[in-house]
Design a protein around this motif. Sequence first.
Motif, PDB file in Angstrom:
ATOM      1  N   PHE A   1       0.787  -1.226   0.000  1.00 37.67           N
ATOM      2  CA  PHE A   1       0.000   0.000   0.000  1.00 37.67           C
ATOM      3  C   PHE A   1       0.822   1.280   0.000  1.00 37.67           C
ATOM      4  O   PHE A   1       0.255   2.376   0.042  1.00 37.67           O
ATOM      5  CB  PHE A   1      -0.943   0.008   1.205  1.00 37.67           C
ATOM      6  CG  PHE A   1      -1.996  -1.053   1.143  1.00 37.67           C
ATOM      7  CD1 PHE A   1      -2.931  -1.074   0.119  1.00 37.67           C
ATOM      8  CD2 PHE A   1      -2.051  -2.043   2.108  1.00 37.67           C
ATOM      9  CE1 PHE A   1      -3.902  -2.054   0.049  1.00 37.67           C
ATOM     10  CE2 PHE A   1      -3.019  -3.035   2.062  1.00 37.67           C
ATOM     11  CZ  PHE A   1      -3.942  -3.044   1.020  1.00 37.67           C
ATOM     12  N   GLU A   2       2.135   1.189  -0.010  1.00 35.48           N
ATOM     13  CA  GLU A   2       2.964   2.391  -0.039  1.00 35.48           C
ATOM     14  C   GLU A   2       4.310   2.080  -0.677  1.00 35.48           C
ATOM     15  O   GLU A   2       4.652   0.923  -0.923  1.00 35.48           O
ATOM     16  CB  GLU A   2       3.161   2.942   1.380  1.00 35.48           C
ATOM     17  CG  GLU A   2       3.897   2.011   2.318  1.00 35.48           C
ATOM     18  CD  GLU A   2       3.988   2.572   3.729  1.00 35.48           C
ATOM     19  OE1 GLU A   2       3.010   3.200   4.178  1.00 35.48           O
ATOM     20  OE2 GLU A   2       5.034   2.369   4.374  1.00 35.48           O
ATOM     21  N   SER A   3       5.052   3.151  -0.986  1.00 33.95           N
ATOM     22  CA  SER A   3       6.357   3.019  -1.631  1.00 33.95           C
ATOM     23  C   SER A   3       7.416   3.685  -0.767  1.00 33.95           C
ATOM     24  O   SER A   3       7.144   4.684  -0.080  1.00 33.95           O
ATOM     25  CB  SER A   3       6.337   3.664  -3.019  1.00 33.95           C
ATOM     26  OG  SER A   3       5.399   3.025  -3.858  1.00 33.95           O
ATOM     27  N   LEU A   4       8.623   3.148  -0.833  1.00 31.54           N
ATOM     28  CA  LEU A   4       9.764   3.693  -0.096  1.00 31.54           C
ATOM     29  C   LEU A   4      10.739   4.304  -1.087  1.00 31.54           C
ATOM     30  O   LEU A   4      11.201   3.631  -2.013  1.00 31.54           O
ATOM     31  CB  LEU A   4      10.452   2.586   0.697  1.00 31.54           C
ATOM     32  CG  LEU A   4      11.679   3.014   1.533  1.00 31.54           C
ATOM     33  CD1 LEU A   4      11.256   3.930   2.666  1.00 31.54           C
ATOM     34  CD2 LEU A   4      12.420   1.785   2.062  1.00 31.54           C
ATOM     35  N   VAL A   5      11.050   5.581  -0.894  1.00 29.60           N
ATOM     36  CA  VAL A   5      11.952   6.314  -1.782  1.00 29.60           C
ATOM     37  C   VAL A   5      13.264   6.545  -1.057  1.00 29.60           C
ATOM     38  O   VAL A   5      13.288   7.170   0.010  1.00 29.60           O
ATOM     39  CB  VAL A   5      11.336   7.663  -2.211  1.00 29.60           C
ATOM     40  CG1 VAL A   5      12.326   8.465  -3.050  1.00 29.60           C
ATOM     41  CG2 VAL A   5      10.046   7.432  -2.991  1.00 29.60           C
ATOM     42  N   GLU A   6      14.362   6.050  -1.633  1.00 30.10           N
ATOM     43  CA  GLU A   6      15.686   6.235  -1.053  1.00 30.10           C
ATOM     44  C   GLU A   6      16.442   7.289  -1.855  1.00 30.10           C
ATOM     45  O   GLU A   6      16.466   7.250  -3.080  1.00 30.10           O
ATOM     46  CB  GLU A   6      16.467   4.916  -1.056  1.00 30.10           C
ATOM     47  CG  GLU A   6      15.845   3.835  -0.195  1.00 30.10           C
ATOM     48  CD  GLU A   6      16.720   2.604  -0.092  1.00 30.10           C
ATOM     49  OE1 GLU A   6      17.945   2.720  -0.320  1.00 30.10           O
ATOM     50  OE2 GLU A   6      16.177   1.518   0.211  1.00 30.10           O
ATOM     51  N   CYS A   7      17.080   8.223  -1.137  1.00 28.28           N
ATOM     52  CA  CYS A   7      17.773   9.346  -1.776  1.00 28.28           C
ATOM     53  C   CYS A   7      19.279   9.263  -1.540  1.00 28.28           C
ATOM     54  O   CYS A   7      19.756   8.526  -0.661  1.00 28.28           O
ATOM     55  CB  CYS A   7      17.233  10.670  -1.235  1.00 28.28           C
ATOM     56  SG  CYS A   7      15.463  10.897  -1.492  1.00 28.28           S
ATOM     57  N   ASP A   8      20.017  10.049  -2.313  1.00 28.73           N
ATOM     58  CA  ASP A   8      21.482   9.992  -2.222  1.00 28.73           C
ATOM     59  C   ASP A   8      22.028  10.592  -0.934  1.00 28.73           C
ATOM     60  O   ASP A   8      23.219  10.452  -0.644  1.00 28.73           O
ATOM     61  CB  ASP A   8      22.111  10.661  -3.441  1.00 28.73           C
ATOM     62  CG  ASP A   8      21.780  12.142  -3.555  1.00 28.73           C
ATOM     63  OD1 ASP A   8      20.922  12.621  -2.781  1.00 28.73           O
ATOM     64  OD2 ASP A   8      22.358  12.821  -4.415  1.00 28.73           O
TER      65      ASP A   8
END
Length: 497
Positions: free
Chosen positions: A196-203
């Motif tokens: 039901f959700e997404s995980l966004v990984e950043c630099d």
Amino acid sequence: MGTLLWPPPPPPPPSVISVSGRRSLSTFPSCLPENRYSRGKVCSNIQSSKFDSFLDLKPESKAELLDFDLRLLDSSCKSCLDVIIIGAGPAGLRLAEQVSRYGIHVCCIDPSPLSMWPNNYGVWVDEFEGLGLEDCLDKTWPMTCVRIDDHRTKYLDRAYGRVSRKRLKMKLLEICAAHGVQFHKAKVWKVEHQEFESLVECDDGSKLRANLVVDASGFASTFIEYDKPRNHGYQIAHGILAEVDSHPFDLDKMLLMDWRDSHLGNEPYIRAGNSSLPTFLYAMPFNSNLIFLEETSLVSRPMLSYKEVKRRMVARLRHLGIRVRRVIEDEKCLIPMGGPLPQIPQSVMAIGGTAGLVHPSTGYMVAKTMALAPVLAETIRECLGSSRMIRGKPLHHRVWNGLWPSERRFTREFYSFGMETLLKLDLNGTRGFFDAFFDLDPYYWQGFLSSRLSPRELALLSLSLFGRASNPSRFDIITKCPAPLVKMMGKLAFETI
């Protein structure tokens, strides 16, 4: 004719290609200092080019940051956001301000959200007026013209404008700020999806969660999936915003296309290449000494070499007697056109170039993106802005099909058919096509260029175009269009299954 990349990526199937919306013109300033570039005045202490060496002049523009107080996200916060938008270009900011109007929590992720966009946009004035964005135009021309050859010119009673990058971005940022949009200065490295959700990984090491992730970063993205070969056509161009001694163009007319080839009379090798893969001149005259000039290959596959485009531009300006004294900005432009839509649906939503919104026959995108962002925002509101939250696969299905309903997919296939037809035309065939096209009722040619005709109207346009075409052009249509037509009908049949 959107981010432009140069050098260009390898031919398809690439993992990423970047796109601008045109007509998206890259990198020339939206506000020029009038005391330096006023009409009829030429700056002193400048190094003029010879007719054949203006490409050696270095552009003078500098990177610019907007002075604006962004509301930054506290990346240590672990709560789930409603929507994360990757990219703060025109598509990303337009969608952010539209979605946030519904009270939906939006965060834009961009490594430099206050940087001026490196591309500029040419649009039809009536398109921006219809969107309430006419105050974001900093220059307009009441008419446009198309030079078919040395003896035929079409004068089009449709105003054309240049978008002020600064005004448009500031307007979108101000609306975002008023509705609580937050920004995170980082580059997205990875997106992972749960039920039901997404995980966004950043630099920067941050990890953000959201119910919906929307990719607005252009063709450079690696987050959007395709289930068909990416057989794009390519629009390639070299342009300069230049200070010149003089130029031969009317100041009240924007030159949309100049297909003349008389400048290649002493260049037999270049002329032969242009006869098979033609290029045209696109020109915006601002005053007697300031002009934007761009040599453009409308569409080719494989793409015409950038070196060849520059050689043709040098020959054309020399023939026109245009002596460049200063290059203020230059443009190295590559716009992928046509090709398949992204896989529909999928876990990451998209808007702008990576969503397939580039007009397959022209390379225009910015006005269409500005118009469709509210449509997508309304679908997002129906899913995330109501008491009954729609998330996961049902959400992804709703938003993708909201942006690309069956009728819009049909019309895109027709525009792609137009691109496939143009790919098969030589210079004479291209001239014949546009001679007949701009003789159509303005309702049809304007509607085609602005992507607003219904399937029935597109069929009527085709019949009218064939009726108005010259005999050689009809022969071209009969002999060269069946293959693209069969291809289009096959795709439509597949979509309806």
